[in-house]
Scaffold this motif. Structure first.
Motif, mmCIF file in Angstrom:
data_model
loop_
_atom_site.group_PDB
_atom_site.id
_atom_site.type_symbol
_atom_site.label_atom_id
_atom_site.label_comp_id
_atom_site.label_asym_id
_atom_site.label_seq_id
_atom_site.Cartn_x
_atom_site.Cartn_y
_atom_site.Cartn_z
ATOM 1 N N GLU A 148 0.703 -1.185 0.157
ATOM 2 C CA GLU A 148 -0.255 -0.068 -0.116
ATOM 3 C C GLU A 148 0.635 1.166 0.058
ATOM 4 N N HIS A 149 1.955 1.372 0.678
ATOM 5 C CA HIS A 149 3.048 2.448 0.633
ATOM 6 C C HIS A 149 3.294 2.657 -0.666
ATOM 7 N N LEU A 150 3.535 1.904 -1.579
ATOM 8 C CA LEU A 150 4.001 1.909 -3.030
ATOM 9 C C LEU A 150 2.699 2.717 -3.809
ATOM 10 N N SER A 151 1.576 1.971 -3.482
ATOM 11 C CA SER A 151 0.231 2.536 -4.258
ATOM 12 C C SER A 151 -0.003 3.812 -3.905
ATOM 13 N N ARG A 152 0.236 4.413 -2.604
ATOM 14 C CA ARG A 152 0.078 5.833 -2.145
ATOM 15 C C ARG A 152 0.851 6.686 -2.776
ATOM 16 N N ALA A 153 2.248 6.013 -2.974
ATOM 17 C CA ALA A 153 3.365 7.073 -3.429
ATOM 18 C C ALA A 153 2.791 7.412 -4.956
ATOM 19 N N ILE A 154 2.416 6.176 -5.648
ATOM 20 C CA ILE A 154 2.120 6.647 -6.991
ATOM 21 C C ILE A 154 1.095 7.352 -7.265
ATOM 22 N N GLY A 155 0.106 7.132 -6.113
ATOM 23 C CA GLY A 155 -1.404 8.166 -6.064
ATOM 24 C C GLY A 155 -0.563 9.558 -5.783
ATOM 25 N N ARG A 156 0.244 10.025 -4.948
ATOM 26 C CA ARG A 156 0.806 11.304 -4.813
ATOM 27 C C ARG A 156 1.356 11.687 -5.926
ATOM 28 N N LEU A 157 2.010 10.979 -6.823
ATOM 29 C CA LEU A 157 2.720 11.486 -8.022
ATOM 30 C C LEU A 157 1.690 11.989 -9.055
ATOM 31 N N SER A 158 0.431 11.428 -9.334
ATOM 32 C CA SER A 158 -0.545 11.519 -10.336
ATOM 33 C C SER A 158 -1.335 12.776 -9.564
ATOM 34 N N GLY A 159 -1.851 12.475 -8.399
ATOM 35 C CA GLY A 159 -2.927 13.288 -7.811
ATOM 36 C C GLY A 159 -4.265 13.130 -8.361
ATOM 37 N N LYS A 207 0.470 15.862 -11.198
ATOM 38 C CA LYS A 207 1.557 15.402 -12.479
ATOM 39 C C LYS A 207 1.161 16.712 -13.499
ATOM 40 N N PHE A 208 0.100 17.114 -13.736
ATOM 41 C CA PHE A 208 0.041 18.290 -14.738
ATOM 42 C C PHE A 208 0.484 19.560 -13.989
ATOM 43 N N ALA A 209 0.408 19.936 -12.708
ATOM 44 C CA ALA A 209 1.124 20.981 -12.260
ATOM 45 C C ALA A 209 2.644 21.063 -12.208
ATOM 46 N N VAL A 210 3.107 19.742 -11.971
ATOM 47 C CA VAL A 210 4.595 19.800 -11.935
ATOM 48 C C VAL A 210 5.105 19.905 -13.616
ATOM 49 N N ARG A 242 7.606 16.967 -19.697
ATOM 50 C CA ARG A 242 6.399 16.037 -19.833
ATOM 51 C C ARG A 242 6.698 14.807 -19.155
ATOM 52 N N ILE A 243 5.603 14.295 -18.186
ATOM 53 C CA ILE A 243 5.998 13.124 -17.469
ATOM 54 C C ILE A 243 5.164 11.954 -17.816
ATOM 55 N N VAL A 244 5.630 10.844 -17.459
ATOM 56 C CA VAL A 244 5.118 9.490 -17.693
ATOM 57 C C VAL A 244 5.466 8.764 -16.543
ATOM 58 N N VAL A 245 4.073 8.291 -15.567
ATOM 59 C CA VAL A 245 4.301 7.366 -14.614
ATOM 60 C C VAL A 245 3.882 6.112 -15.260
ATOM 61 N N VAL A 255 5.200 20.710 -1.955
ATOM 62 C CA VAL A 255 5.720 20.893 -3.331
ATOM 63 C C VAL A 255 5.504 21.851 -4.208
ATOM 64 N N TYR A 256 3.957 22.175 -4.257
ATOM 65 C CA TYR A 256 3.617 23.339 -5.242
ATOM 66 C C TYR A 256 4.585 24.588 -5.022
ATOM 67 N N SER A 257 4.395 24.989 -3.540
ATOM 68 C CA SER A 257 5.111 26.275 -3.101
ATOM 69 C C SER A 257 6.677 26.239 -3.448
ATOM 70 N N LYS A 258 7.169 25.204 -3.035
ATOM 71 C CA LYS A 258 8.564 24.984 -3.667
ATOM 72 C C LYS A 258 8.972 25.078 -5.009
ATOM 73 N N LEU A 259 8.017 24.568 -5.867
ATOM 74 C CA LEU A 259 8.177 24.683 -7.278
ATOM 75 C C LEU A 259 8.121 26.025 -7.831
ATOM 76 N N ARG A 260 7.104 26.907 -7.209
ATOM 77 C CA ARG A 260 7.067 28.276 -7.599
ATOM 78 C C ARG A 260 8.219 28.964 -7.308
#
Length: 216
Positions: A138-149, A155-158, A165-168, A201-206
């Motif tokens: 589940e930890h891996l599944s949650r990490a993949i979920g955090r990457l996409s949102g 993913k679109f925001a990043v 362009r990012i492919v997961v 992550v968004y605020s650091k990205l900005r």
């Protein structure tokens, strides 16, 4: 002191006009490697059979018409075959086309991957989630979920912030973009894998993208 001996110097004759510089035309692709035709073969993974069939005309046209590289799909070996032609203007076109097809096989859309044919400063970088942190279940599944949102929002925001362009693809992540932009995107994705909330992550990205914009 006796008379100093006078040394006689012969006046130098006027140099004649220099011969014209030789002009060597650049070698064409078919003239390199002792005239041998150059080949590349790109394997097609099973899950990309249907997409490549649908997008074949969009792939064929820029490779054959603009890059002057012959292309065909070998159904027996399940590979896309590329080769240089007599009118291929540059040997590097063959490698560019191979990179373009590799990017498509990774899961990038044709409209994004085709930029590899037109721009020299674009790259594809790949890494796996386990390269950042060993996660299972589940930890891996949650990490993949955090990457996409939700709905791919993160993913679109990043992508938009870093001009990448990012492919997961399962546990593998592929990033297409310029070198400095890939680094920023990769750092953001690594933070998400390590458990940082999307807002942080968004605020650091900005902040980082603002600094990049100032630099360039």
């Amino acid at each position: 002191m006796g008379d100093s001996t006078q040394m006689e110097f012969q006046p130098l004759s006027e140099p004649g006009p220099l011969p014209p510089k030789p002009t060597f035309k650049p070698l064409k692709a078919h003239e390199m490697s002792e005239g041998r035709i150059q080949f590349r073969k790109i394997p097609v993974p099973p899950h990309r059979y249907s997409p490549i069939k649908k997008a074949w005309l969009d792939i064929f046209t820029p490779v054959h018409e603009q890059m002057k590289i012959d292309i065909r799909m070998n159904l027996k070996s399940c590979k896309v075959e590329l080769k240089t032609r007599v009118d291929t203007p540059d040997i590097s076109n063959l490698q560019k086309c191979a990179d373009f097809l590799h990017a498509f096989m990774m899961g990038f859309d044709v409209v994004d991957a085709v930029a590899l044919l037109r721009l020299d400063e674009l790259y594809v970088e790949s890494f796996e989630i386990k390269d950042v942190k060993t996660l299972r279940g589940e930890h891996l599944s949650r990490a993949i979920g955090r990457l996409s949102g939700k709905g791919g929002k993160t993913k679109f925001a990043v992508e938009n912030a870093t001009k990448t362009r990012i492919v997961v693809a399962d546990t593998k992540i592929h990033i297409l973009g310029a070198f400095s932009n890939i680094k920023v995107a990769r750092d953001s994705l690594c933070s998400l894998i390590l458990g940082s909330p999307a807002g942080k992550v968004y605020s650091k990205l900005r902040a980082v993208t603002a600094r990049l914009a100032e630099r360039f």
